[in-house]
Write a protein that holds these residues in place. Structure first.
Motif, PDB file in Angstrom:
ATOM      1  N   ILE A  45       0.850  -1.199   0.000  1.00  0.00           N
ATOM      2  CA  ILE A  45       0.000   0.000   0.000  1.00  0.00           C
ATOM      3  C   ILE A  45       0.883   1.245   0.000  1.00  0.00           C
ATOM      4  CG2 ILE A  45      -1.693   1.326   1.321  1.00  0.00           C
ATOM      5  CD1 ILE A  45      -2.803  -1.409   2.309  1.00  0.00           C
ATOM      6  N   GLN A  46       1.916   1.224   0.815  1.00  0.00           N
ATOM      7  CA  GLN A  46       2.853   2.353   0.888  1.00  0.00           C
ATOM      8  C   GLN A  46       3.456   2.628  -0.496  1.00  0.00           C
ATOM      9  OE1 GLN A  46       6.433   1.514   3.088  1.00  0.00           O
ATOM     10  NE2 GLN A  46       6.732   3.666   3.630  1.00  0.00           N
ATOM     11  N   GLY A  47       3.913   1.599  -1.182  1.00  0.00           N
ATOM     12  CA  GLY A  47       4.488   1.758  -2.510  1.00  0.00           C
ATOM     13  C   GLY A  47       3.474   2.249  -3.526  1.00  0.00           C
ATOM     14  N   ILE A  52       1.142   6.397  -7.101  1.00  0.00           N
ATOM     15  CA  ILE A  52      -0.053   7.076  -7.619  1.00  0.00           C
ATOM     16  C   ILE A  52      -0.120   8.544  -7.208  1.00  0.00           C
ATOM     17  CG2 ILE A  52      -2.594   7.094  -7.597  1.00  0.00           C
ATOM     18  CD1 ILE A  52      -1.369   4.777  -9.164  1.00  0.00           C
ATOM     19  N   TYR A  53       0.087   8.832  -5.903  1.00  0.00           N
ATOM     20  CA  TYR A  53      -0.096  10.183  -5.378  1.00  0.00           C
ATOM     21  C   TYR A  53       1.206  10.938  -5.128  1.00  0.00           C
ATOM     22  CZ  TYR A  53      -4.857   8.580  -4.586  1.00  0.00           C
ATOM     23  OH  TYR A  53      -6.123   8.087  -4.745  1.00  0.00           O
ATOM     24  N   GLN A  54       2.355  10.285  -5.339  1.00  0.00           N
ATOM     25  CA  GLN A  54       3.660  10.880  -5.083  1.00  0.00           C
ATOM     26  C   GLN A  54       3.783  11.390  -3.633  1.00  0.00           C
ATOM     27  OE1 GLN A  54       2.036  11.939  -8.159  1.00  0.00           O
ATOM     28  NE2 GLN A  54       3.078  10.165  -8.989  1.00  0.00           N
ATOM     29  N   ILE A  55       3.231  10.617  -2.699  1.00  0.00           N
ATOM     30  CA  ILE A  55       3.355  10.961  -1.285  1.00  0.00           C
ATOM     31  C   ILE A  55       3.948   9.767  -0.554  1.00  0.00           C
ATOM     32  CG2 ILE A  55       1.448  12.606  -1.243  1.00  0.00           C
ATOM     33  CD1 ILE A  55      -0.238  10.400   0.071  1.00  0.00           C
ATOM     34  N   GLU A  56       4.655  10.075   0.509  1.00  0.00           N
ATOM     35  CA  GLU A  56       5.231   9.016   1.329  1.00  0.00           C
ATOM     36  C   GLU A  56       4.466   8.951   2.643  1.00  0.00           C
ATOM     37  OE1 GLU A  56       9.427   8.741   1.723  1.00  0.00           O
ATOM     38  OE2 GLU A  56       9.758   9.580  -0.274  1.00  0.00           O
ATOM     39  N   PRO A  59       4.435   2.875   7.150  1.00  0.00           N
ATOM     40  CA  PRO A  59       3.634   1.671   7.387  1.00  0.00           C
ATOM     41  C   PRO A  59       2.813   1.794   8.678  1.00  0.00           C
ATOM     42  CG  PRO A  59       5.868   1.079   6.785  1.00  0.00           C
ATOM     43  CD  PRO A  59       5.848   2.568   6.973  1.00  0.00           C
ATOM     44  N   GLU A  60       3.331   2.533   9.655  1.00  0.00           N
ATOM     45  CA  GLU A  60       2.592   2.738  10.912  1.00  0.00           C
ATOM     46  C   GLU A  60       1.314   3.537  10.671  1.00  0.00           C
ATOM     47  OE1 GLU A  60       6.672   1.720  11.596  1.00  0.00           O
ATOM     48  OE2 GLU A  60       5.920   3.511  10.585  1.00  0.00           O
ATOM     49  N   PHE A  61       1.385   4.527   9.770  1.00  0.00           N
ATOM     50  CA  PHE A  61       0.185   5.301   9.438  1.00  0.00           C
ATOM     51  C   PHE A  61      -0.866   4.398   8.795  1.00  0.00           C
ATOM     52  CE2 PHE A  61      -2.208   7.538   6.134  1.00  0.00           C
ATOM     53  CZ  PHE A  61      -2.913   8.426   6.921  1.00  0.00           C
ATOM     54  N   ILE A  62      -0.428   3.567   7.854  1.00  0.00           N
ATOM     55  CA  ILE A  62      -1.353   2.650   7.178  1.00  0.00           C
ATOM     56  C   ILE A  62      -1.967   1.700   8.194  1.00  0.00           C
ATOM     57  CG2 ILE A  62      -1.516   0.804   5.458  1.00  0.00           C
ATOM     58  CD1 ILE A  62       0.759   2.337   3.951  1.00  0.00           C
ATOM     59  N   SER A  63      -1.165   1.199   9.118  1.00  0.00           N
ATOM     60  CA  SER A  63      -1.683   0.312  10.162  1.00  0.00           C
ATOM     61  C   SER A  63      -2.700   1.029  11.040  1.00  0.00           C
ATOM     62  CB  SER A  63      -0.546  -0.219  11.030  1.00  0.00           C
ATOM     63  OG  SER A  63       0.264  -1.092  10.279  1.00  0.00           O
ATOM     64  N   SER A  64      -2.458   2.299  11.342  1.00  0.00           N
ATOM     65  CA  SER A  64      -3.418   3.038  12.176  1.00  0.00           C
ATOM     66  C   SER A  64      -4.752   3.202  11.462  1.00  0.00           C
ATOM     67  CB  SER A  64      -2.852   4.400  12.587  1.00  0.00           C
ATOM     68  OG  SER A  64      -2.821   5.289  11.502  1.00  0.00           O
ATOM     69  N   VAL A  65      -4.720   3.377  10.140  1.00  0.00           N
ATOM     70  CA  VAL A  65      -5.964   3.501   9.367  1.00  0.00           C
ATOM     71  C   VAL A  65      -6.704   2.163   9.351  1.00  0.00           C
ATOM     72  CG1 VAL A  65      -6.933   3.909   7.069  1.00  0.00           C
ATOM     73  CG2 VAL A  65      -5.131   5.410   7.950  1.00  0.00           C
ATOM     74  N   THR A  66      -5.983   1.074   9.071  1.00  0.00           N
ATOM     75  CA  THR A  66      -6.644  -0.237   9.012  1.00  0.00           C
ATOM     76  C   THR A  66      -7.106  -0.680  10.397  1.00  0.00           C
ATOM     77  OG1 THR A  66      -4.501  -1.361   9.116  1.00  0.00           O
ATOM     78  CG2 THR A  66      -5.435  -0.978   6.936  1.00  0.00           C
ATOM     79  N   ASP A  67      -6.348  -0.336  11.449  1.00  0.00           N
ATOM     80  CA  ASP A  67      -6.763  -0.689  12.813  1.00  0.00           C
ATOM     81  C   ASP A  67      -8.033   0.035  13.221  1.00  0.00           C
ATOM     82  OD1 ASP A  67      -4.619  -2.356  12.998  1.00  0.00           O
ATOM     83  OD2 ASP A  67      -3.410  -1.022  14.278  1.00  0.00           O
ATOM     84  N   SER A  68      -8.291   1.207  12.626  1.00  0.00           N
ATOM     85  CA  SER A  68      -9.470   1.989  12.999  1.00  0.00           C
ATOM     86  C   SER A  68     -10.778   1.285  12.641  1.00  0.00           C
ATOM     87  CB  SER A  68      -9.427   3.372  12.351  1.00  0.00           C
ATOM     88  OG  SER A  68      -9.623   3.286  10.956  1.00  0.00           O
ATOM     89  N   VAL A  69     -10.734   0.340  11.703  1.00  0.00           N
ATOM     90  CA  VAL A  69     -11.958  -0.372  11.310  1.00  0.00           C
ATOM     91  C   VAL A  69     -11.996  -1.808  11.839  1.00  0.00           C
ATOM     92  CG1 VAL A  69     -12.311   1.008   9.233  1.00  0.00           C
ATOM     93  CG2 VAL A  69     -11.012  -1.119   9.097  1.00  0.00           C
ATOM     94  N   MET A  70     -10.961  -2.224  12.560  1.00  0.00           N
ATOM     95  CA  MET A  70     -10.897  -3.614  13.010  1.00  0.00           C
ATOM     96  C   MET A  70     -12.041  -3.998  13.943  1.00  0.00           C
ATOM     97  SD  MET A  70      -8.744  -5.021  11.214  1.00  0.00           S
ATOM     98  CE  MET A  70      -8.778  -6.639  11.937  1.00  0.00           C
ATOM     99  N   GLU A  71     -12.498  -3.080  14.783  1.00  0.00           N
ATOM    100  CA  GLU A  71     -13.619  -3.399  15.672  1.00  0.00           C
ATOM    101  C   GLU A  71     -14.878  -3.690  14.854  1.00  0.00           C
ATOM    102  OE1 GLU A  71     -15.754  -4.509  18.766  1.00  0.00           O
ATOM    103  OE2 GLU A  71     -13.597  -4.167  18.772  1.00  0.00           O
ATOM    104  N   ASP A  72     -15.114  -2.907  13.802  1.00  0.00           N
ATOM    105  CA  ASP A  72     -16.260  -3.166  12.917  1.00  0.00           C
ATOM    106  C   ASP A  72     -16.113  -4.523  12.227  1.00  0.00           C
ATOM    107  OD1 ASP A  72     -17.394  -0.711  13.542  1.00  0.00           O
ATOM    108  OD2 ASP A  72     -16.462   0.299  11.834  1.00  0.00           O
ATOM    109  N   VAL A  73     -14.904  -4.870  11.823  1.00  0.00           N
ATOM    110  CA  VAL A  73     -14.644  -6.156  11.175  1.00  0.00           C
ATOM    111  C   VAL A  73     -14.937  -7.292  12.144  1.00  0.00           C
ATOM    112  CG1 VAL A  73     -12.843  -7.645  10.207  1.00  0.00           C
ATOM    113  CG2 VAL A  73     -12.981  -5.243   9.530  1.00  0.00           C
ATOM    114  N   ARG A  74     -14.469  -7.158  13.372  1.00  0.00           N
ATOM    115  CA  ARG A  74     -14.713  -8.203  14.383  1.00  0.00           C
ATOM    116  C   ARG A  74     -16.208  -8.380  14.647  1.00  0.00           C
ATOM    117  NH1 ARG A  74     -10.625  -5.508  16.954  1.00  0.00           N
ATOM    118  NH2 ARG A  74      -8.605  -6.413  16.525  1.00  0.00           N
TER     119      ARG A  74
END
Length: 97
Positions: A45-47, A52-56, A59-74
Motif C-alpha cells: 500500500i505504501q508503494g 499514484i499520489y507521489q506521497i510518502e 507503514p505505521e500510518f497505514i496500520s493506524s488507518v486499518t486498525d481503525s476499522v478492526m472493531e467493525d470487522v470483528r
C-alpha cells in the motif's frame, strides 16, 4: 504528512484539496482500507500510494488507518447468522423460450 498552510493576515485563504483543520483529503482512508481488504500488505500500500499520489506515508500510518476499522470487522465476523440463505439459479440454456 505535515501540511503547512500559508499565513493569511485577513483569514481569507481557503484550501481546496485539504480543507482547514483536516490532515488528509476525503476518501483517503477508504482507499487504504480498500487496498488492505484486497489483500495488499502495508508495504505494498505504501508503494502504491507513492506511485499514484507521489506521497510518502509510513507503514505505521497505514496500520493506524486499518486498525481503525478492526472493531467493525470483528463485529461483522461475529454477527449471528441467519438459519437459511435462499439461493436462486437461473438457467436459460435449453428452455426453448
Amino acid at each position: 504528512m505535515e501540511i503547512e498552510v500559508p499565513r493569511d493576515r485577513n483569514g481569507e485563504f481557503e484550501p481546496v484539496i485539504i480543507p482547514k483543520c483536516q490532515s488528509r483529503f476525503d476518501g483517503f482512508d477508504d482507499k487504504i482500507i480498500s487496498m488492505y481488504a484486497r489483500g495488499m500488505s502495508t508495504r505494498e500500500i505504501q508503494g502504491h500510494l507513492k506511485e499514484i499520489y507521489q506521497i510518502e506515508v509510513s507503514p505505521e500510518f497505514i496500520s493506524s488507518v486499518t486498525d481503525s476499522v478492526m472493531e467493525d470487522v470483528r463485529q461483522w465476523q461475529n454477527r449471528p447468522l441467519d438459519s437459511v440463505y435462499p439461493i436462486l439459479y437461473l438457467d436459460r440454456s435449453g428452455s426453448g423460450c
